[in-house]
Structures are given as C-alpha cells and as structure tokens.
Design a protein around this motif. Structure first.
Motif, PDB file in Angstrom:
ATOM      1  N   ALA A  23      17.062 -10.428   4.202  1.00  0.00           N
ATOM      2  CA  ALA A  23      16.052 -10.790   5.208  1.00  0.00           C
ATOM      3  C   ALA A  23      14.761 -11.213   4.513  1.00  0.00           C
ATOM      4  O   ALA A  23      14.195 -10.449   3.724  1.00  0.00           O
ATOM      5  N   GLY A  24      14.299 -12.423   4.770  1.00  0.00           N
ATOM      6  CA  GLY A  24      13.054 -12.893   4.177  1.00  0.00           C
ATOM      7  C   GLY A  24      11.848 -12.264   4.863  1.00  0.00           C
ATOM      8  O   GLY A  24      11.886 -11.941   6.053  1.00  0.00           O
ATOM      9  N   SER A  25      10.770 -12.084   4.121  1.00  0.00           N
ATOM     10  CA  SER A  25       9.561 -11.488   4.703  1.00  0.00           C
ATOM     11  C   SER A  25       8.350 -11.842   3.845  1.00  0.00           C
ATOM     12  O   SER A  25       8.471 -12.370   2.743  1.00  0.00           O
ATOM     13  N   LEU A  26       7.183 -11.529   4.416  1.00  0.00           N
ATOM     14  CA  LEU A  26       5.902 -11.812   3.749  1.00  0.00           C
ATOM     15  C   LEU A  26       5.124 -10.514   3.625  1.00  0.00           C
ATOM     16  O   LEU A  26       4.954  -9.771   4.602  1.00  0.00           O
ATOM     17  N   VAL A  27       4.602 -10.216   2.410  1.00  0.00           N
ATOM     18  CA  VAL A  27       3.753  -9.054   2.163  1.00  0.00           C
ATOM     19  C   VAL A  27       2.321  -9.557   1.922  1.00  0.00           C
ATOM     20  O   VAL A  27       2.103 -10.418   1.064  1.00  0.00           O
ATOM     21  N   LEU A  28       1.382  -9.015   2.667  1.00  0.00           N
ATOM     22  CA  LEU A  28      -0.026  -9.376   2.519  1.00  0.00           C
ATOM     23  C   LEU A  28      -0.782  -8.196   1.912  1.00  0.00           C
ATOM     24  O   LEU A  28      -0.825  -7.114   2.501  1.00  0.00           O
ATOM     25  N   ILE A  29      -1.362  -8.395   0.732  1.00  0.00           N
ATOM     26  CA  ILE A  29      -2.170  -7.368   0.066  1.00  0.00           C
ATOM     27  C   ILE A  29      -3.612  -7.851   0.069  1.00  0.00           C
ATOM     28  O   ILE A  29      -3.929  -8.891  -0.513  1.00  0.00           O
ATOM     29  N   SER A  30      -4.489  -7.111   0.705  1.00  0.00           N
ATOM     30  CA  SER A  30      -5.897  -7.506   0.782  1.00  0.00           C
ATOM     31  C   SER A  30      -6.764  -6.363   0.286  1.00  0.00           C
ATOM     32  O   SER A  30      -6.281  -5.275  -0.016  1.00  0.00           O
ATOM     33  N   GLY A  31      -8.065  -6.598   0.214  1.00  0.00           N
ATOM     34  CA  GLY A  31      -8.990  -5.575  -0.265  1.00  0.00           C
ATOM     35  C   GLY A  31     -10.031  -6.159  -1.193  1.00  0.00           C
ATOM     36  O   GLY A  31      -9.936  -7.304  -1.632  1.00  0.00           O
ATOM     37  N   ASP A  32     -11.046  -5.364  -1.504  1.00  0.00           N
ATOM     38  CA  ASP A  32     -12.119  -5.822  -2.386  1.00  0.00           C
ATOM     39  C   ASP A  32     -11.638  -5.874  -3.831  1.00  0.00           C
ATOM     40  O   ASP A  32     -10.693  -5.184  -4.225  1.00  0.00           O
ATOM     41  N   VAL A 168      14.260 -14.307   0.473  1.00  0.00           N
ATOM     42  CA  VAL A 168      13.003 -14.627  -0.210  1.00  0.00           C
ATOM     43  C   VAL A 168      11.912 -13.687   0.292  1.00  0.00           C
ATOM     44  O   VAL A 168      11.724 -13.534   1.511  1.00  0.00           O
ATOM     45  N   LEU A 169      11.234 -13.062  -0.644  1.00  0.00           N
ATOM     46  CA  LEU A 169      10.054 -12.246  -0.327  1.00  0.00           C
ATOM     47  C   LEU A 169       8.840 -12.938  -0.943  1.00  0.00           C
ATOM     48  O   LEU A 169       8.798 -13.160  -2.152  1.00  0.00           O
ATOM     49  N   ILE A 170       7.880 -13.290  -0.104  1.00  0.00           N
ATOM     50  CA  ILE A 170       6.621 -13.857  -0.595  1.00  0.00           C
ATOM     51  C   ILE A 170       5.553 -12.786  -0.486  1.00  0.00           C
ATOM     52  O   ILE A 170       5.333 -12.218   0.591  1.00  0.00           O
ATOM     53  N   ALA A 193       2.505 -12.218   8.341  1.00  0.00           N
ATOM     54  CA  ALA A 193       2.795 -11.096   7.449  1.00  0.00           C
ATOM     55  C   ALA A 193       3.656 -10.047   8.156  1.00  0.00           C
ATOM     56  O   ALA A 193       3.322  -9.575   9.244  1.00  0.00           O
ATOM     57  N   ASP A 194       4.751  -9.683   7.513  1.00  0.00           N
ATOM     58  CA  ASP A 194       5.611  -8.615   8.023  1.00  0.00           C
ATOM     59  C   ASP A 194       5.164  -7.259   7.490  1.00  0.00           C
ATOM     60  O   ASP A 194       5.396  -6.227   8.128  1.00  0.00           O
ATOM     61  N   HIS A 195       4.565  -7.253   6.313  1.00  0.00           N
ATOM     62  CA  HIS A 195       4.116  -6.014   5.693  1.00  0.00           C
ATOM     63  C   HIS A 195       2.675  -6.226   5.234  1.00  0.00           C
ATOM     64  O   HIS A 195       2.377  -7.217   4.573  1.00  0.00           O
ATOM     65  N   ARG A 196       1.812  -5.279   5.580  1.00  0.00           N
ATOM     66  CA  ARG A 196       0.394  -5.399   5.231  1.00  0.00           C
ATOM     67  C   ARG A 196      -0.044  -4.180   4.423  1.00  0.00           C
ATOM     68  O   ARG A 196       0.223  -3.040   4.815  1.00  0.00           O
ATOM     69  N   VAL A 197      -0.741  -4.455   3.335  1.00  0.00           N
ATOM     70  CA  VAL A 197      -1.240  -3.394   2.465  1.00  0.00           C
ATOM     71  C   VAL A 197      -2.701  -3.683   2.161  1.00  0.00           C
ATOM     72  O   VAL A 197      -3.040  -4.803   1.758  1.00  0.00           O
ATOM     73  N   ARG A 198      -3.544  -2.681   2.368  1.00  0.00           N
ATOM     74  CA  ARG A 198      -4.977  -2.843   2.052  1.00  0.00           C
ATOM     75  C   ARG A 198      -5.471  -1.574   1.375  1.00  0.00           C
ATOM     76  O   ARG A 198      -5.810  -0.607   2.052  1.00  0.00           O
ATOM     77  N   PRO A 199      -5.510  -1.524   0.059  1.00  0.00           N
ATOM     78  CA  PRO A 199      -5.977  -0.319  -0.631  1.00  0.00           C
ATOM     79  C   PRO A 199      -7.466  -0.096  -0.366  1.00  0.00           C
ATOM     80  O   PRO A 199      -8.274  -1.009  -0.518  1.00  0.00           O
ATOM     81  N   GLY A 200      -7.797   1.097   0.036  1.00  0.00           N
ATOM     82  CA  GLY A 200      -9.190   1.424   0.305  1.00  0.00           C
ATOM     83  C   GLY A 200      -9.757   2.337  -0.754  1.00  0.00           C
ATOM     84  O   GLY A 200      -9.122   2.596  -1.779  1.00  0.00           O
ATOM     85  N   PRO A 201     -10.956   2.867  -0.549  1.00  0.00           N
ATOM     86  CA  PRO A 201     -11.549   3.808  -1.504  1.00  0.00           C
ATOM     87  C   PRO A 201     -10.689   5.058  -1.625  1.00  0.00           C
ATOM     88  O   PRO A 201      -9.989   5.451  -0.682  1.00  0.00           O
ATOM     89  N   LEU A 202     -10.730   5.671  -2.750  1.00  0.00           N
ATOM     90  CA  LEU A 202      -9.991   6.906  -2.965  1.00  0.00           C
ATOM     91  C   LEU A 202     -10.687   8.058  -2.241  1.00  0.00           C
ATOM     92  O   LEU A 202     -11.914   8.095  -2.118  1.00  0.00           O
ATOM     93  N   SER A 203      -9.900   8.984  -1.777  1.00  0.00           N
ATOM     94  CA  SER A 203     -10.449  10.159  -1.101  1.00  0.00           C
ATOM     95  C   SER A 203     -11.033  11.120  -2.118  1.00  0.00           C
ATOM     96  O   SER A 203     -10.874  10.959  -3.340  1.00  0.00           O
ATOM     97  N   GLY A 204     -11.699  12.146  -1.608  1.00  0.00           N
ATOM     98  CA  GLY A 204     -12.222  13.170  -2.502  1.00  0.00           C
ATOM     99  C   GLY A 204     -11.125  13.872  -3.276  1.00  0.00           C
ATOM    100  O   GLY A 204     -11.287  14.190  -4.465  1.00  0.00           O
ATOM    101  N   ALA A 205      -9.974  14.101  -2.611  1.00  0.00           N
ATOM    102  CA  ALA A 205      -8.867  14.769  -3.294  1.00  0.00           C
ATOM    103  C   ALA A 205      -8.317  13.910  -4.419  1.00  0.00           C
ATOM    104  O   ALA A 205      -8.021  14.397  -5.522  1.00  0.00           O
TER     105      ALA A 205
END
Length: 951
Positions: A23-32, A168-170, A193-205
């Motif tokens: 199954a083809g899909s699109l992964v979107l990685i965003s963030g600062d 195909v995975l883009i 986008a079928d999959h979305r990833v946005r890394p944010g700031p790390l937590s205190g832990a």
C-alpha cells in the motif's frame, strides 16, 4: 539517541510496514529546525532498509530553487539505477522505461510559469515509478521539501496523488514557516499525508533522561532540579539542550544545585559561542551571516547570496552551517527564534546574534558591505529609503552617486518623517566641498526640511546657504519655500527676503516659474510688513491688479491673495462684504488637500472669512482637509485643521465644542515651531476669554512666543486682561487692553475683528468712572464696526456703547444689537445682547425682560454656558456693569457669593444655590475679601453694609 520520540517512531514503523504490504502512502515530517525532523527521516530510512525496501533520497536546496527539475533529477537518478537492475528473467532491465527521456533538457525555457510541467513528463515519471515499485518496494525520502524547485514540487504532487496500488512510500520533511509563497503547490502534498509526524520540545522527564545520560548526577532530587533548569533555559529544544549539556560536560559540571549559576552562564553564552566559533572557522558562513545582518529586514536570499559573493554551492553550504542561528524563508533570511520563545527573550536572542556577527566584522568590511548593499538594493528596484539607510552606515567618503541616493531617500521619507529626511541630508553634506554650489543647495534643502521640527537649525542653514547661491532664481526658490510665520518673526530672514525679491523683480514683468517665485517672495515680503501701517495702503489696488489678469490663480498667487485679505481684515477696510466675496472665491479655488507646508490658505483664510461674517462652506472644506491630514498622518496639519475648526465653532458661539477642538489642536502642535503654534494659540486664547477659563488662559501664557510676533502679543494681552478681570483687578485688565490696542493701532490694525479690544476697554473705563474716555472708545468701535459691516463685531460694539450711554438711548442700541445679531452665526453674542436688553428692561417692562432673559439663557445653554434663573444675567453682564450698587467694588457674581456667605451659608451650599462649581465660589470670595479689605467671613456683613452706605 532519539529521546522521547517513541510515538513518532511508531508512526514511521507503521508506514514502512504498510508499504511492505503493497500500500502506497505519504509521511509528512514537520517542525522547527533543530527539533530532530531530519533525524527522524534518517531513522525512517534505516527502518526501511532493514525491511529490504529500496531507499532513494534527495534534499531541496535554497540556492537551487531556480533550477527546474533539480530535485526531480536527483530522485530520477536513483530510480534509473534501480530500474536497470534485473530482478528476474521476467523483468529484465531492457524493458524498463527510459528514465533519461522522462524529463525535459536542463536548458529548456520554463515559460511563463516555472511550475508548469508537460503532461508527458508527468506520465513518464509515473510509469517509471510503477515499473520500479512493481519489482521492489521503494521509499523516496525528501529532506527540506520547502526548498524544492516549483517543477519538482509539481512532479511530486502528481506522484503523491497516485500512490494507491503502488508499493511506494514518500516521506518528506517540511518547514512550516517556509514556502508560504507556494502554498497552492505544497497544500496538495500536505493534504495527501497518510502519516504525520511533528517532533516538539522535549518534556521535563526527557530532559532529565538526557541530563542523567550525559552528566554525573548528584542525588535524584538535586538532579531533577538541575534538569528542570535545563528545560527552562532551552525550552526543551533538542539541539539547544544537547549543546548546553555538551558544554556542561566539558566544564565537568555535576547535575546538582551547586552547578546552576555556571549552567545559566553557559546557557547565555552557548548560543553566541557556537556562532562565534562558526564565524571564525568557516569563512563562507561568516560571509553569509554578515550579508544577512547588513541587509537586515531586506535580507532576501538572492540578495544575500550576491552580497556574500559566494557560488550557489558554497552559499548552500554556508546556510547549512548557519541553520542553528538563521531561518531561511522564501523572501527573507532572519534570525531563528524557537517557537516556544517569545517577547523580550526573543528580542534579546535576536540582538545577541546580530551583535556577534557585527563584532566579527572589521571596520573596512562593514563599510564595504554597506556600500555594496546600497548598490544591490538600488539595482533590484528597492525604494530609496532602504538604500539610504545603508549609506548612513558608511564611514568613508561617498561618491556623487551616494549623495544623490541620500537625497532621494530624504524626499521619499519627508512627508511622514522630516527628522529622518534631515538625517539623510546631513550625511550627504559630509561629502560635499564646503565652497561648492552643490553643498549650498543641499544646505538650503536641509534648512527647508528642518523647518518642520528644528527652527533654529533651519534658520541657521538657510541663512548660510542663500548668500552662497550664485543665481537669484536659486535664492528666490529657497526663500519662497519658507512658511509665512517664519518669514515674519525672524528679522534676518525678513531682510533677506526683501533683498532677494528686489533682485528677482516684480511679478508683472515675469512669466512662468519666475513669476510664481516673484509672487511667493511678494507674499512673504507683505507678510513681514503687516505690522507697518504704510504697507496696507496699496492692498486693494494690488488685489485689483491680480483680478485684472482674469486667469485662475496658481498656488503662489493664492498665497499672496490670502496675505492681502488678511491685511484687509486687520485694517477693517474695505467693507466686510467685499472681503467675504473675495475670500469665498479663494476658498473655492484652493484644494482642501493642499499641503500645509506649501500653501498658506489653510492657515490664514478661515480667520478672514469669520472676521467678515462669512463662515458658509468653511466647515465642510475643513472636514475634507482633516480627512486628508489623517490619511497623510500629517500631525502638524491635523493640529492646524483642529484649530481652524475650533475657530468656526467659537464664531458660532459653540464654546464647549470649540474648547475641545482647541485643546486637541494645542496637544498636536509642536511648541517650538511658530508656524505650528500660531493658529492653536490664537484660537485657545479666544476660547479661554469667552469661557473665562483660567486653566486654558494660564496654558496659553505658558507657551513660548516671539516678542516680534504682533499676533501672539495681542492674544497674550487679551488673555492677561481676562485673567486680571477674573481676579478682581479691573485696573490691570484695562492696562493690558490699552497696551494691546496701542500696539495694534501703531501697526494700522484698526479693524473690529479679529482682535476686539475696544468694547471691553470701554466697559472697564466706564466701570472705573472714566465715563468720557469710555464713551470715546465705545463710539470709535461702533463707527469702525459699522464701516466694516460684519454682524458680530457690530452687535458687540452696540452692546458696549449701550451700557456706556445708558437710559432710553442705551435700550435702543441694545434692541438694534439684538436685531443685528439674530441672523449672525454667533449665538452666544446674541445671548449676551438678549440678556443685556433684558436687564435694562427689568424695571421698565418686567414681562418683556423676563422673556428676553429666558431666551438669552436658553440660547446660552445651547452654546455650552451654564444657565440658571437670575444667575445668567449676572454672569453675562459682569463685564458690562456700570457704576451702581457695589459696581465700583464687586462684580455681580462676587456680590451674590459674598451676600450668601454673609448669611452663613457654606461654600458648597452657595455653589448648589447658584449652580456653579465650588472652585468658582472660592475664587469669587477671595476676590471679594481683597476688594473689601477684610480677612474673612466674619467681616463680610459689616463690610457689605458699609459699601452700600458709601454707594
């Protein structure tokens, strides 16, 4: 080590497994930048390779956005290699599509839209991907998608929409703050986008986990406190946190409270230290950073590359080195500020980065870059102001090109900021020879600009420049730009204007621009001579000469006409009706949106029209002028319009509204500029006298003034007289008025408007027992007002003469005053005449008296003057009181307050009874004590009784 990214990794793992299942899909990685988005893309590639998926990668580059199909070609190269690999006998490489033919030639013209891609190309790419993925799953990993060229972005969007059924995975990395200029292109990809990833700031832990991994920790509680401070200092931003911990480890810090002061110092210096190191070790990065800082808000990526002098490849390399400190957007490169930091902290971070870059530049590099930046901005069509800003920072001699650019910047910014315009001109002056004509002209230009905010400097520069100009026309042009008020209050300038006007010649002997200059000089010459009685003799004849041309007057002639009309109003000749007709015609010819700095009609014509009793059309004209001033953000012009509107309201008797408008005008005006203050001060003085407003009167007297300005002197004397009268000092009040009148008549200003002093002086003479002198003043004012013919001055003169004359003849004059004033605009003057007539008829005809007093009181109330039965008559008639009961000692208001106080009433009770303010009661009591020669309330009854017996 990827910390606290379990959720993100799970999404990526799922996406890889999905493509393995077909199954083809699109992964979107965003963030600062620095949030770990590229690290996540790298981990996805590792996961895919571990699953046997063929991985192809490419990255967008800011310097390659102009190269069509740049990113697509890099991806295509990988697909080509994969397509040529034989998978089995059923799929030999010979049957793969020809990848080299999939894209147009690199040197093909893109046409009008670089994002347009031929359908044949899109189909070929899709066929190539279908063929390749049918033999083996494929991952296309694209970093920095926001920097892909438009054509490649279009190709990618086409493939993303057709992933269904392909193995195909883009996966793409996208900066959310970049690429907004191509939102339509990126929107299709983002939406798919079928999959979305946005890394944010790390937590205190997570921060604590990194601290424990990298530093020797003290007891758990202490380590947790240390980790909390690390999180506070970095906002949990992964790149900043790792850098800070690396610095702490290098210093041998332990994760405990004893290390916190050093940790904070490291946090403050770490970002700057890393930048300084990058600038000192990577010359390419230093070149780009300096170009960004020099260009400032105009740091367009294309300009930055050109100013840095780097090739596209080196420029791209430098940007990657600077990524922790600078963010690259399509239209600007700016200091990068993490999203979690804002306000003052963000400003300080930006300032620190800029300071570090500035310190890395030698002085000669700084000058060289600012010169090149000015040339680049000018060559790319930027407005003159940013070009001039660059030249202001050049510490070496400028060429004639640089001087011209500074002049252009000055005249661009002049309408909204004369101060900034003067800065450009002052810098240009530094590089001109002291004896050259160019310097003399520039000095004159600077003086003209400084008139708007620094009068002493303006006069100094103009008087220095005019003698250096060889051509009479040039000297006339400089002096012809001076405001009339400045020409009239600076004797040195006035003499210079008369000299140059004589050299230039009379307007009748000239045509075109030379005639316009002659008219401007004549207007200023006549204005400087308004206080010379001989100058008024030929005014009417000069106006007739101008009319004889039978041509529509230009701006210069309109300026001369308004000076001539002002002379007529001040002298009271010819009659008001003739002056009004000429003034109305001039008002119709003058655009309401004329610049107050160039024309004088707005400054002087309203007073002429109102003195002639012709306010019709003035309010609507001023409304248009006010709208123009607001749109232009011209504060000085707003102040002038507010003053003139106050004058119109005052003429109509609307004193409360006039007060508000006058205060606005005075608040907006520049106190150090005579041209700005003249109209507001004149109006404020009139409002203060009409309202008997001590606060306004004292404010007028505190304002700076020129001793040579006859208008300012007259206003001050009239205000001082009013204050003295309010303080119960009629002798001083009369002295001020007589001094004012003497100086006005010495200048030939005999007109009954706009500086009306004789009526009040006549009443004071009468009140103080000098009946003969009072009658002479009243008769003279009546004669001049009758000759002038305007209703308000005539009504005022009749009322004053009626009080002085008294008896039946006085009543006749009051009736005539009421009759004259009924059609006039000034409702408060009519109210005063009605009340005076009502008072005169109180014994003779009580019924008519009551009707007149009621009408006058109601009319006054509509004008904003407080009214109460029996009280208004005293209030409006105080200044008209003649000898009689206590009149030689107390005013009627003072007498009423004193009698109530003698009966034992408190100040508040008296105020409530008379419907006045408590402050007014206290003021009247103080005046009564002084006049009666007593110390307080205990002596009031006996003092009042003695005064009655003496009377």
């Amino acid at each position: 080590m990827l910390v606290e990214r379990e959720a993100e990794l799970a999404v990526l793992d799922s996406a890889v497994r999905t493509v393995r299942r077909g199954a083809g899909s699109l992964v979107l990685i965003s963030g600062d930048a620095g949030s770990g988005r590229s690290a996540l893309l790298h981990r996805l590639r590792e996961l895919a390779e571990a699953e046997g998926v063929h991985v192809l990668g490419a990255s967008g580059a800011a310097s390659e956005r102009s190269f069509r199909f740049g990113l697509a070609r890099r991806l295509l190269h990988g697909l080509s290699e994969l397509a040529r690999e034989p998978d089995s006998d059923e799929h030999p490489a010979d049957f793969a599509p020809a990848p080299d033919a999939a894209l147009p030639p690199a040197d093909e013209e893109p046409g009008a839209d670089p994002a347009t891609v031929p359908v044949s190309v899109l189909h070929a790419l899709h066929a190539l991907l279908v063929s390749t993925s049918s033999r083996r799953p494929v991952v296309l990993a694209v970093d920095d998608l926001h920097w892909a060229d438009d054509a490649s972005l279009r190709c990618l969007a086409y493939l993303v929409a057709r992933l269904r059924g392909m193995r195909v995975l883009i996966a793409v990395v996208l900066d959310p703050g970049t690429g907004r200029d191509r939102a339509a292109l990126t929107r299709e990809i983002i939406a798919a986008a079928d999959h979305r990833v946005r890394p944010g700031p790390l937590s205190g832990a997570a921060t604590g986990a990194l601290v424990r991994e990298r530093l020797a920790a003290e007891p758990a509680a202490d380590a947790d406190g240390f980790a909390a401070v690390c999180h506070e200092l970095t906002g949990g931003h992964p790149r900043d946190l790792v850098s800070l911990l690396d610095q702490a480890a290098a210093r041998g810090l332990r994760a405990g409270p004893g290390s916190l002061p050093m940790l904070r110092e490291l946090a403050e210096g770490d970002r700057r230290r890393r930048l300084v190191r990058a600038l000192s070790t990577t010359e390419l990065a230093a070149d780009v950073a300096r170009a960004v800082v020099v260009l400032g808000e105009h740091a367009d990526p294309t300009l930055v590359q050109r100013l840095s002098g780097l090739t596209p490849g080196n420029y791209e390399q430098a940007l990657r080195v600077l990524e922790p400190w600078f963010r690259v957007r399509p239209d600007r490169i700016e200091v990068a500020v993490p999203a979690e930091r804002g306000g003052l902290a963000a400003e300080m971070l930006v300032d620190d980065v800029i300071a570090a870059v500035d310190e890395s530049m030698a002085e000669n590099d700084n000058t060289r870059l600012h010169l090149r930046a000015a040339a680049l901005l000018h060559g790319h069509g930027y407005p003159p102001e940013p070009v001039g800003d660059q030249l202001l920072l050049v510490n070496s001699t400028l060429s004639s090109w640089g001087v011209q650019r500074l002049r252009e910047a000055a005249y661009t910014v002049l309408p909204r900021s004369p101060e900034d315009a003067a800065r450009y001109l002052r810098r240009a002056l530094l590089d001109l020879d002291s004896g050259g004509m160019g310097r003399a002209r520039l000095l004159a230009e600077l003086g003209s600009v400084e008139l708007g905010f620094d009068l002493p400097a303006a006069i100094r520069h103009i008087t220095q420049s005019v003698p250096q100009l060889r051509e009479t026309r040039d000297r006339a042009g400089v002096l012809g730009r001076l405001p009339l008020t400045v020409a009239g209050v600076v004797p040195q300038v006035a003499e210079m204007i008369r000299t140059v006007a004589a050299e230039h010649g009379p307007a009748e002997e000239l045509e075109g621009p030379d005639r316009e200059l002659a008219l401007r000089l004549e207007a200023r010459t006549r204005y400087t001579m308004l206080d010379d009685p001989a100058s008024h003799a030929g005014v009417a004849a000069r106006m007739a000469e101008l009319d004889a041309r039978q041509r529509a007057p230009g701006a210069a002639e309109r300026e001369l006409r308004v000076v001539l009309l002002s002379s007529m109003a001040l002298t009271g000749s010819p009659r008001a009706a003739e002056v009004a007709a000429m003034a109305r015609e001039l008002l119709a010819q003058e655009p309401a949106n004329s610049s107050a700095e160039k024309h004088s009609v707005l400054r002087y014509l309203p007073a002429v029209l109102l003195s002639a009793g012709a306010p019709e059309g003035l309010e609507s004209w001023l409304a248009l002028a006010a709208d123009h001033a607001r749109r232009q953000r011209a504060t000085g012009m707003e102040a002038l319009v507010a003053a003139q509107r106050s004058l119109v309201l005052l003429d109509a008797g609307q004193v409360a509204q006039a007060r508000r408008s006058a205060v606005t005008a005075l608040d907006l005006a520049e106190p150090d500029l005579p041209e700005s203050m003249a109209a507001p001060v004149f109006v404020m003085g009139g409002v203060a006298r009409r309202l008997r407003d001590r606060e306004l009167s004292e404010r007028v007297l505190r304002l700076p003034h020129s001793p040579d300005d006859l208008r300012a002197m007259a206003t001050r004397r009239l205000v001082q007289s009013g204050l003295a009268l309010e303080d119960g000092d009629p002798h001083s009040a009369l002295t001020y008025l007589l001094d004012c009148g003497r100086r006005l008549e010495h200048a030939g200003w005999y007109g009954p408007a706009p500086y009306s002093w004789r009526p009040t002086a006549a009443l004071l003479r009468h009140r103080l027992g000098d009946v003969r002198a009072a009658a002479e003043l009243a008769e003279e004012e009546h004669a001049r007002a009758r000759d002038w013919g305007a209703a308000a001055p005539l009504g005022r003169a009749l009322r004053a003469r009626a009080v002085v004359t008294g008896g039946a003849r006085g009543v006749e004059m009051l009736r005539e005053a009421v009759q004259v004033l009924r059609p006039a605009a000034d409702r408060l003057e009519l109210a005063s005449a009605l009340v005076a007539l009502g008072e005169a008829l109180r014994e003779r005809d009580p019924v008519e008296s009551e009707l007149l007093l009621t009408e006058g009181g109601q009319l006054a109330a509509r004008c904003g003057v407080q009214w109460q039965p029996g009280g208004l008559a005293a209030e409006l008639s105080d200044r008209a009181t003649g000898p009689g009961e206590l009149s030689g000692v107390l005013t009627r208001g003072e007498e009423a307050v004193a009698k109530s106080a003698a009966l034992g009433r408190t100040n508040q009770e008296i105020a409530d009874e008379l419907r006045v303010g408590r402050r007014a009661v206290e003021k009247h009591l103080t005046a009564a004590y002084r006049k009666l020669g007593i110390d307080g309330r205990a002596d009031l009854a006996s003092a009042l009784s003695a005064a009655h017996q003496d009377g």
